[in-house]
Write a protein that holds these residues in place. Structure first.
Motif: not given
Length: 245
Positions: A84, A86, A109, A115-118, A120-122, A125, A151
């Motif tokens: 991942l 930025k 990851a 970048v750190k995606l939870d 919901k965000k992942a 994306k 991810v």
């Protein structure tokens, strides 16, 4: 000639029915008219050269003029495991590697990923990245829309690559292109190939060790340090040169 994708069941013996968002794009954005030539893929093994005969708000009807089974796909399945990056660099990675022939992209990851995606965000994306993959597939006249996978963790990526025939692991500390040339020359038509690309900070030594233990071939991409968004493209170009007639 514009390219569009349909599901196999939308392809008839003489005509193809286009539905969904492409209807508005064809009718109101591109302002196509009856008689316009288009290229339509069934997302599997055929491209159809067609001309539009009917346009409505719900569907587009195109009559099949010719069928192309040779297609534009690389004769090997290339899966890109991309650390991942930025910002919006992942969008560039997806767009350009889809153009070069990758079949699937797995965002990973890694330890040095900024970048750190939870969850919901992942998910959001990945949905956006999939749309970018579709757009790039249309532009480059692909027969398929490459998949953008959810991810993954580095361990999940390592576990998945066990099914691959060849695993290429570009690493900034590898020296010389001899091993790189040898690795590329082992790739043959029909092979399943994994490419691992690190994020901006590269790989942790532990990640390199785990990859090599799992059968990855550590290679160099030359004397210059490439950006994460460039490395995959460089390696895909080498593979394309090796495989395409």
């Amino acid at each position: 000639m514009f390219q569009f994708f349909v599901e196999p069941h939308q392809v008839g013996t003489e005509k193809i029915t286009i539905t969904g968002p492409d209807v508005n794009h064809i009718k109101n954005v591109l302002r196509m008219k009856p008689g316009t030539k288009v290229r339509i893929s069934n997302k599997e093994d055929k491209d159809y050269i067609c001309h539009i005969t009917e346009l409505s708000d719900e569907e587009i009807i195109a009559v099949i003029d010719d069928v192309d089974t040779a297609g534009t796909e690389l004769p090997a399945d290339i899966v890109l495991f991309q650390g991942l990056p930025k910002g919006d660099k992942m969008e560039t990675v997806i767009q350009k590697n889809v153009e070069l022939g990758v079949k699937r992209i797995v965002p990973v990851a890694m330890s040095r990923s900024i970048v750190k995606l939870d969850a919901k965000k992942a998910k959001a994306k990945v949905e956006r990245w999939q749309r970018i993959a579709e757009s790039a597939a249309k532009q480059s006249k692909r027969m398929i829309i490459p998949e953008i996978s959810p991810v993954a963790t580095f361990k999940e990526a390592i576990d998945e690559m066990a099914d691959m025939d060849i695993i290429l692991f570009p690493y900034e500390n590898a020296e010389g292109m001899t091993d790189t040339r040898a690795a590329i020359e082992t790739i043959n038509k029909g092979d399943r190939v994994a490419i691992f690309i690190g994020p901006e900070g590269g790989f942790e030594p532990e990640e390199v060790s785990k990859a090599t233990e799992a059968g990855a071939k550590v290679i160099s991409l030359g004397k210059r340090i490439l950006r994460t968004e460039t490395a995959g493209m460089a390696l895909m170009s080498m593979i394309m040169y090796r495989l395409e007639d």
